[in-house]
Design a protein around this motif. Structure first.
Motif, PDB file in Angstrom:
ATOM      1  N   ILE A  87       0.628  -1.321  -0.228  1.00 44.52           N
ATOM      2  CA  ILE A  87      -0.364   0.517   0.097  1.00 44.52           C
ATOM      3  C   ILE A  87       1.053   1.479   0.059  1.00 44.52           C
ATOM      4  N   LEU A  88       2.033   1.523   1.038  1.00 46.62           N
ATOM      5  CA  LEU A  88       2.485   2.529   0.140  1.00 46.62           C
ATOM      6  C   LEU A  88       3.834   2.299  -0.613  1.00 46.62           C
ATOM      7  N   SER A  89       3.638   1.206  -1.139  1.00 48.38           N
ATOM      8  CA  SER A  89       4.310   1.239  -2.211  1.00 48.38           C
ATOM      9  C   SER A  89       3.558   2.392  -3.439  1.00 48.38           C
ATOM     10  N   TYR A  90       2.464   1.424  -3.178  1.00 45.35           N
ATOM     11  CA  TYR A  90       1.340   1.940  -4.339  1.00 45.35           C
ATOM     12  C   TYR A  90       1.164   3.706  -3.722  1.00 45.35           C
ATOM     13  N   LEU A  91       1.236   3.875  -3.081  1.00 46.24           N
ATOM     14  CA  LEU A  91       0.210   5.683  -2.279  1.00 46.24           C
ATOM     15  C   LEU A  91       1.999   6.414  -3.263  1.00 46.24           C
ATOM     16  N   ASP A  92       3.090   5.629  -2.929  1.00 46.64           N
ATOM     17  CA  ASP A  92       4.214   6.339  -2.860  1.00 46.64           C
ATOM     18  C   ASP A  92       4.516   6.292  -5.125  1.00 46.64           C
ATOM     19  N   SER A  93       4.037   5.888  -5.507  1.00 45.63           N
ATOM     20  CA  SER A  93       4.256   5.669  -7.029  1.00 45.63           C
ATOM     21  C   SER A  93       3.004   6.976  -7.808  1.00 45.63           C
ATOM     22  N   ARG A  94       2.455   6.846  -7.187  1.00 45.23           N
ATOM     23  CA  ARG A  94       1.825   8.737  -6.899  1.00 45.23           C
ATOM     24  C   ARG A  94       1.811   9.739  -6.391  1.00 45.23           C
ATOM     25  N   ILE A  95       3.362  10.200  -6.167  1.00 45.48           N
ATOM     26  CA  ILE A  95       4.086  10.977  -5.920  1.00 45.48           C
ATOM     27  C   ILE A  95       5.343  11.103  -6.117  1.00 45.48           C
ATOM     28  N   LYS A  96       4.908  12.443  -6.640  1.00 49.10           N
ATOM     29  CA  LYS A  96       6.403  13.035  -8.294  1.00 49.10           C
ATOM     30  C   LYS A  96       7.395  13.828  -7.721  1.00 49.10           C
ATOM     31  N   GLY A 136      17.850  23.648  -6.242  1.00 49.17           N
ATOM     32  CA  GLY A 136      18.350  22.538  -5.099  1.00 49.17           C
ATOM     33  C   GLY A 136      17.240  21.565  -4.067  1.00 49.17           C
ATOM     34  N   VAL A 137      15.974  22.230  -4.016  1.00 48.03           N
ATOM     35  CA  VAL A 137      14.965  22.234  -3.535  1.00 48.03           C
ATOM     36  C   VAL A 137      14.150  20.810  -3.809  1.00 48.03           C
ATOM     37  N   LEU A 138      14.197  19.275  -3.026  1.00 41.10           N
ATOM     38  CA  LEU A 138      13.362  18.278  -4.276  1.00 41.10           C
ATOM     39  C   LEU A 138      11.632  18.038  -3.659  1.00 41.10           C
ATOM     40  N   PHE A 139      11.167  18.722  -4.404  1.00 38.73           N
ATOM     41  CA  PHE A 139       9.096  19.362  -4.183  1.00 38.73           C
ATOM     42  C   PHE A 139       9.079  17.900  -4.653  1.00 38.73           C
ATOM     43  N   TYR A 140       7.829  17.313  -3.351  1.00 34.36           N
ATOM     44  CA  TYR A 140       7.309  16.068  -3.143  1.00 34.36           C
ATOM     45  C   TYR A 140       5.788  16.483  -3.889  1.00 34.36           C
ATOM     46  N   ASP A 141       5.265  16.361  -5.375  1.00 32.95           N
ATOM     47  CA  ASP A 141       4.426  16.743  -5.610  1.00 32.95           C
ATOM     48  C   ASP A 141       3.043  15.408  -5.834  1.00 32.95           C
ATOM     49  N   ILE A 142       2.195  16.080  -5.328  1.00 29.68           N
ATOM     50  CA  ILE A 142       0.623  14.805  -3.833  1.00 29.68           C
ATOM     51  C   ILE A 142      -0.708  15.082  -5.346  1.00 29.68           C
ATOM     52  N   SER A 143      -0.512  15.491  -6.681  1.00 26.23           N
ATOM     53  CA  SER A 143      -0.865  15.791  -7.580  1.00 26.23           C
ATOM     54  C   SER A 143      -1.923  14.328  -7.879  1.00 26.23           C
ATOM     55  N   GLU A 144      -0.923  14.005  -8.047  1.00 28.33           N
ATOM     56  CA  GLU A 144      -0.759  12.347  -8.976  1.00 28.33           C
ATOM     57  C   GLU A 144      -1.938  11.652  -8.105  1.00 28.33           C
ATOM     58  N   MET A 145      -1.828  11.773  -6.675  1.00 27.11           N
ATOM     59  CA  MET A 145      -2.423  10.958  -5.652  1.00 27.11           C
ATOM     60  C   MET A 145      -3.869  10.940  -5.424  1.00 27.11           C
ATOM     61  N   GLY A 204     -10.751  24.081  26.560  1.00 30.70           N
ATOM     62  CA  GLY A 204     -11.007  22.859  26.450  1.00 30.70           C
ATOM     63  C   GLY A 204     -11.320  21.743  25.632  1.00 30.70           C
ATOM     64  N   GLN A 205     -11.225  22.583  24.008  1.00 34.24           N
ATOM     65  CA  GLN A 205     -11.604  21.192  23.441  1.00 34.24           C
ATOM     66  C   GLN A 205     -10.544  21.105  22.571  1.00 34.24           C
ATOM     67  N   ASN A 206     -10.042  19.648  22.268  1.00 32.32           N
ATOM     68  CA  ASN A 206      -9.485  19.016  21.581  1.00 32.32           C
ATOM     69  C   ASN A 206      -9.032  18.683  20.462  1.00 32.32           C
ATOM     70  N   VAL A 207      -8.167  18.916  20.211  1.00 31.90           N
ATOM     71  CA  VAL A 207      -7.706  19.473  18.040  1.00 31.90           C
ATOM     72  C   VAL A 207      -6.399  18.392  17.987  1.00 31.90           C
ATOM     73  N   VAL A 208      -6.735  17.806  16.853  1.00 33.09           N
ATOM     74  CA  VAL A 208      -5.896  17.677  16.120  1.00 33.09           C
ATOM     75  C   VAL A 208      -5.098  18.258  14.970  1.00 33.09           C
ATOM     76  N   ILE A 209      -4.788  18.693  14.709  1.00 38.87           N
ATOM     77  CA  ILE A 209      -3.878  19.734  13.297  1.00 38.87           C
ATOM     78  C   ILE A 209      -3.425  18.905  12.466  1.00 38.87           C
ATOM     79  N   VAL A 210      -3.579  18.824  11.309  1.00 36.57           N
ATOM     80  CA  VAL A 210      -2.895  18.384  10.279  1.00 36.57           C
ATOM     81  C   VAL A 210      -2.929  19.690   8.926  1.00 36.57           C
ATOM     82  N   ASP A 211      -1.997  18.577   8.200  1.00 42.74           N
ATOM     83  CA  ASP A 211      -1.069  19.154   7.287  1.00 42.74           C
ATOM     84  C   ASP A 211      -0.729  18.426   6.167  1.00 42.74           C
ATOM     85  N   ASP A 212       0.054  18.706   4.940  1.00 39.97           N
ATOM     86  CA  ASP A 212       0.952  18.011   3.597  1.00 39.97           C
ATOM     87  C   ASP A 212       1.613  17.186   4.443  1.00 39.97           C
TER      88      ASP A 212
END
Length: 179
Positions: A9-18, A27-36, A121-129
């Protein structure tokens, strides 16, 4: 406790990241999630896996960080029947906001959160790409704490291990894939 994900599954998902070298600057290697994102099966797997992991945090509210964090946080909040809040760049949220400045390698930026988004008092989860330097996620933690929320964890689809940013966090860090 993280769920175990099969290597196939991880290999499949990785194959969808350019990998895009020298973007947005040399000098920057960008991980493009568009195909995923455009592959409905891969996208469904990502949200399903992250949703299962999110159950360990028991959030009242999920925060998406501008801009691609919005993409992940929205379906996760629906799957968990909890609220969704957005952290944006300064000047993008109407009404009263809380601000947090954070440093970049060549300057400073300011993030904002609506004062109506989190109740004390609310429980929070922070999400980013992506977790690279951790600057936006750490600034978002400070925003949530200023609002009286309790950060239970941070979640990312991808993590760049070379930055060693996970060590900067005092809350649990979950990344679906690490590079």
């Amino acid at each position: 406790m993280s769920i175990e994900i099969k290597d196939e599954i991880l290999s499949y998902l990785d194959s969808r990241i350019k990998r895009v070298p020298n973007f947005p600057k040399p000098g920057v290697l960008f991980y493009d999630i568009s195909e995923m994102l455009s592959d409905s099966h891969a996208w469904s797997l990502v949200i399903s896996i992250m949703s299962k992991e999110l159950g360990n945090f028991n959030p009242d509210v999920i925060i998406g960080i501008e801009a691609r964090g919005f993409i992940f946080a929205s379906p996760l909040s629906i799957n968990h029947g909890c609220g969704l809040a957005l952290v944006r760049k300064k000047g993008k949220i109407p009404g009263e906001t809380i601000e947090e400045e954070y440093s970049l390698e060549y300057g400073h930026k300011i993030l904002e959160l609506s004062t109506l988004s989190i109740r004390p008092g609310q429980n929070v989860v922070i999400v980013d790409d992506l977790l690279a330097t951790g600057g936006t996620a750490l600034a978002t933690i400070d925003l949530v704490e200023k609002a009286g929320g309790i950060v239970k964890g941070v979640m990312f689809a991808l993590e760049l291990k070379s930055f060693k940013s996970r060590d900067k966090f005092k809350v649990p860090v979950y990344s679906l894939m690490s590079y």
